[in-house]
Design a protein around this motif. Sequence first.
Motif, PDB file in Angstrom:
ATOM      1  N   SER A  54       0.810  -1.211   0.000  1.00  0.00           N
ATOM      2  CA  SER A  54       0.000   0.000   0.000  1.00  0.00           C
ATOM      3  C   SER A  54       0.844   1.262   0.000  1.00  0.00           C
ATOM      4  CB  SER A  54      -0.942  -0.002   1.211  1.00  0.00           C
ATOM      5  OG  SER A  54      -1.856  -1.072   1.134  1.00  0.00           O
ATOM      6  N   PHE A  55       1.876   1.279   0.830  1.00  0.00           N
ATOM      7  CA  PHE A  55       2.684   2.486   0.902  1.00  0.00           C
ATOM      8  C   PHE A  55       3.549   2.673  -0.338  1.00  0.00           C
ATOM      9  CE2 PHE A  55       1.208   2.821   5.153  1.00  0.00           C
ATOM     10  CZ  PHE A  55       1.386   4.159   5.493  1.00  0.00           C
ATOM     11  N   LEU A  56       4.061   1.600  -0.901  1.00  0.00           N
ATOM     12  CA  LEU A  56       4.821   1.732  -2.150  1.00  0.00           C
ATOM     13  C   LEU A  56       3.902   2.170  -3.286  1.00  0.00           C
ATOM     14  CD1 LEU A  56       7.220  -1.359  -1.998  1.00  0.00           C
ATOM     15  CD2 LEU A  56       7.778   1.039  -1.567  1.00  0.00           C
ATOM     16  N   ALA A  57       2.678   1.636  -3.299  1.00  0.00           N
ATOM     17  CA  ALA A  57       1.721   2.045  -4.328  1.00  0.00           C
ATOM     18  C   ALA A  57       1.355   3.513  -4.162  1.00  0.00           C
ATOM     19  CB  ALA A  57       0.459   1.178  -4.247  1.00  0.00           C
ATOM     20  N   GLY A  58       1.159   3.936  -2.928  1.00  0.00           N
ATOM     21  CA  GLY A  58       0.766   5.321  -2.688  1.00  0.00           C
ATOM     22  C   GLY A  58       1.838   6.327  -3.055  1.00  0.00           C
ATOM     23  N   ILE A  59       3.068   6.009  -2.714  1.00  0.00           N
ATOM     24  CA  ILE A  59       4.138   6.979  -2.948  1.00  0.00           C
ATOM     25  C   ILE A  59       4.552   7.034  -4.420  1.00  0.00           C
ATOM     26  CG2 ILE A  59       6.229   5.579  -2.625  1.00  0.00           C
ATOM     27  CD1 ILE A  59       7.128   7.872  -0.665  1.00  0.00           C
ATOM     28  N   SER A  60       4.153   6.012  -5.195  1.00  0.00           N
ATOM     29  CA  SER A  60       4.473   6.000  -6.622  1.00  0.00           C
ATOM     30  C   SER A  60       3.275   6.380  -7.485  1.00  0.00           C
ATOM     31  CB  SER A  60       4.978   4.619  -7.037  1.00  0.00           C
ATOM     32  OG  SER A  60       3.981   3.626  -6.820  1.00  0.00           O
ATOM     33  N   THR A  61       2.219   6.895  -6.850  1.00  0.00           N
ATOM     34  CA  THR A  61       1.021   7.256  -7.585  1.00  0.00           C
ATOM     35  C   THR A  61       1.267   8.418  -8.539  1.00  0.00           C
ATOM     36  OG1 THR A  61      -1.345   7.710  -7.311  1.00  0.00           O
ATOM     37  CG2 THR A  61       0.155   8.934  -5.903  1.00  0.00           C
ATOM     38  N   LEU A  62       0.312   8.643  -9.431  1.00  0.00           N
ATOM     39  CA  LEU A  62       0.376   9.742 -10.406  1.00  0.00           C
ATOM     40  C   LEU A  62       1.650   9.670 -11.246  1.00  0.00           C
ATOM     41  CD1 LEU A  62      -0.939  12.650  -8.140  1.00  0.00           C
ATOM     42  CD2 LEU A  62      -2.244  11.259  -9.773  1.00  0.00           C
ATOM     43  N   GLY A  63       1.932   8.470 -11.735  1.00  0.00           N
ATOM     44  CA  GLY A  63       3.087   8.298 -12.604  1.00  0.00           C
ATOM     45  C   GLY A  63       4.414   8.398 -11.888  1.00  0.00           C
ATOM     46  N   GLY A  64       4.433   8.045 -10.608  1.00  0.00           N
ATOM     47  CA  GLY A  64       5.686   8.120  -9.859  1.00  0.00           C
ATOM     48  C   GLY A  64       6.001   9.521  -9.400  1.00  0.00           C
ATOM     49  N   LEU A  65       4.977  10.244  -8.947  1.00  0.00           N
ATOM     50  CA  LEU A  65       5.165  11.642  -8.553  1.00  0.00           C
ATOM     51  C   LEU A  65       6.248  11.792  -7.489  1.00  0.00           C
ATOM     52  CD1 LEU A  65       4.278  14.622  -8.630  1.00  0.00           C
ATOM     53  CD2 LEU A  65       2.570  14.049  -6.877  1.00  0.00           C
ATOM     54  N   TYR A  66       6.138  11.039  -6.404  1.00  0.00           N
ATOM     55  CA  TYR A  66       7.119  11.137  -5.329  1.00  0.00           C
ATOM     56  C   TYR A  66       8.321  10.223  -5.568  1.00  0.00           C
ATOM     57  CZ  TYR A  66       3.668  13.766  -2.674  1.00  0.00           C
ATOM     58  OH  TYR A  66       2.770  14.715  -2.263  1.00  0.00           O
ATOM     59  N   ALA A  67       8.063   9.079  -6.183  1.00  0.00           N
ATOM     60  CA  ALA A  67       9.147   8.128  -6.430  1.00  0.00           C
ATOM     61  C   ALA A  67       8.706   7.079  -7.431  1.00  0.00           C
ATOM     62  CB  ALA A  67       9.568   7.444  -5.130  1.00  0.00           C
ATOM     63  N   LYS A  68       9.650   6.616  -8.226  1.00  0.00           N
ATOM     64  CA  LYS A  68       9.463   5.416  -9.021  1.00  0.00           C
ATOM     65  C   LYS A  68       9.822   4.223  -8.128  1.00  0.00           C
ATOM     66  CE  LYS A  68       8.535   7.448 -13.016  1.00  0.00           C
ATOM     67  NZ  LYS A  68       8.577   8.862 -12.566  1.00  0.00           N
ATOM     68  N   ILE A  69       9.298   3.062  -8.457  1.00  0.00           N
ATOM     69  CA  ILE A  69       9.592   1.840  -7.698  1.00  0.00           C
ATOM     70  C   ILE A  69      10.247   0.817  -8.619  1.00  0.00           C
ATOM     71  CG2 ILE A  69       8.694   0.056  -6.172  1.00  0.00           C
ATOM     72  CD1 ILE A  69       8.176   2.876  -5.124  1.00  0.00           C
ATOM     73  N   ALA A  70      11.314   0.201  -8.144  1.00  0.00           N
ATOM     74  CA  ALA A  70      11.968  -0.867  -8.886  1.00  0.00           C
ATOM     75  C   ALA A  70      12.379  -1.951  -7.900  1.00  0.00           C
ATOM     76  CB  ALA A  70      13.185  -0.340  -9.638  1.00  0.00           C
ATOM     77  N   ASN A  71      12.787  -3.107  -8.412  1.00  0.00           N
ATOM     78  CA  ASN A  71      13.387  -4.088  -7.519  1.00  0.00           C
ATOM     79  C   ASN A  71      14.886  -4.132  -7.748  1.00  0.00           C
ATOM     80  OD1 ASN A  71      13.926  -5.924  -9.720  1.00  0.00           O
ATOM     81  ND2 ASN A  71      11.801  -6.620  -9.603  1.00  0.00           N
ATOM     82  N   ALA A  72      15.596  -4.735  -6.824  1.00  0.00           N
ATOM     83  CA  ALA A  72      17.067  -4.717  -6.858  1.00  0.00           C
ATOM     84  C   ALA A  72      17.613  -5.376  -8.114  1.00  0.00           C
ATOM     85  CB  ALA A  72      17.611  -5.389  -5.611  1.00  0.00           C
ATOM     86  N   ARG A  73      17.008  -6.493  -8.504  1.00  0.00           N
ATOM     87  CA  ARG A  73      17.507  -7.233  -9.674  1.00  0.00           C
ATOM     88  C   ARG A  73      17.449  -6.373 -10.940  1.00  0.00           C
ATOM     89  NH1 ARG A  73      13.663 -11.850 -11.383  1.00  0.00           N
ATOM     90  NH2 ARG A  73      12.509  -9.972 -11.966  1.00  0.00           N
ATOM     91  N   ASP A  74      16.322  -5.710 -11.160  1.00  0.00           N
ATOM     92  CA  ASP A  74      16.196  -4.886 -12.358  1.00  0.00           C
ATOM     93  C   ASP A  74      17.119  -3.677 -12.310  1.00  0.00           C
ATOM     94  OD1 ASP A  74      14.346  -6.588 -13.443  1.00  0.00           O
ATOM     95  OD2 ASP A  74      12.612  -5.455 -12.738  1.00  0.00           O
ATOM     96  N   PHE A  75      17.350  -3.142 -11.128  1.00  0.00           N
ATOM     97  CA  PHE A  75      18.185  -1.954 -11.029  1.00  0.00           C
ATOM     98  C   PHE A  75      19.646  -2.253 -11.345  1.00  0.00           C
ATOM     99  CE2 PHE A  75      20.985   0.927  -8.739  1.00  0.00           C
ATOM    100  CZ  PHE A  75      20.571   2.141  -9.254  1.00  0.00           C
ATOM    101  N   ILE A  76      20.162  -3.345 -10.837  1.00  0.00           N
ATOM    102  CA  ILE A  76      21.600  -3.596 -10.962  1.00  0.00           C
ATOM    103  C   ILE A  76      21.979  -4.362 -12.209  1.00  0.00           C
ATOM    104  CG2 ILE A  76      21.882  -3.515  -8.460  1.00  0.00           C
ATOM    105  CD1 ILE A  76      22.026  -6.505  -8.400  1.00  0.00           C
ATOM    106  N   LYS A  77      20.988  -4.880 -12.951  1.00  0.00           N
ATOM    107  CA  LYS A  77      21.355  -5.713 -14.101  1.00  0.00           C
ATOM    108  C   LYS A  77      21.871  -4.860 -15.259  1.00  0.00           C
ATOM    109  CE  LYS A  77      16.789  -5.999 -16.315  1.00  0.00           C
ATOM    110  NZ  LYS A  77      15.703  -6.903 -16.709  1.00  0.00           N
TER     111      LYS A  77
END
Length: 211
Positions: free
Chosen positions: A188-211
Motif C-alpha cells: 500500500s505504501f509503495l503504491a501510494g508513494i508511486s502514484t500519479l506516474g511516480g510523482l514522489y518516487a518510481k519503484i523498482a526491484n534490486a535485480r532490475d536496477f543492478i542488471k
Amino acid sequence: MKNIVRNTLILSLTLISLLTINAQKRNMENTALLIIDVQNDYFKGGAMTLSGAEEAAKKAQQVLEFFRKNNLPVVHIKHLATNEGATFFLPDTKGAEINSLVAPKNEEKIIIKHYPNSFRETDLLEYLQSKGIKNLVITGMMTDVCVESTTRAAFDFGFNNLIIGDATATRDRDLNGKVVKAEEVQRSFLAGISTLGGLYAKIANARDFIK
C-alpha cells in the motif's frame, strides 16, 4: 475492448517506468544511494523486529555493492532515539548499530537523525547539494515511516527518487483493533508513494536496477 485499452495502458506505464529507471542509471554521476535505518534492532532478536528485514537488507546490500563498484556516493542514515519513552535504537546499544550486511566503509557518509524524516535537523540536504546530487536511490526501513517521510521530503527539495521496493521492510500494524499485515502495509505504501506516474518516487526491484 476495455481489456485491450486497460492492458495497453498498463504496458505503457510499465515501459515509461522502465525508461525512467534506465535513464537514471545512465545519469549516475549525479545519483546517490540512501540506506535508511538498516539497524540491528529491526532484525531477529532486536527490540523492533520487522517482517523480512534480512531479505530486504540483502537486497540493499546488492544495490550498495553496485554503487561501490561504480564509485558512486553512498549515504548511510542511522537513527538514534532521543525521545522520552523510546524502546529501540537507543544510543550506545548494539541494536542501534548499522547491520553488518550494509556496514559503512570509512569514506562513506553517515547521517545521524532523530526524526523519521532524514532531512530534519541533519546536514543531509547540504551534503547532497555539495555533491551535485539530483537523483536518489532509496532503500531501508521502515517503509511506511522513515522511508516514506524521507522520500516525500526529498521530492519537496527537488530530488528525483527511485525506491528499491524489495530493499525495504516494515511490520504488522494495528488499525482500530485489527491487524494489517506487513505485506499489505508494504504494498500500500509503495503504491501510494508511486502514484500519479511516480510523482514522489518510481519503484523498482534490486535485480532490475543492478542488471
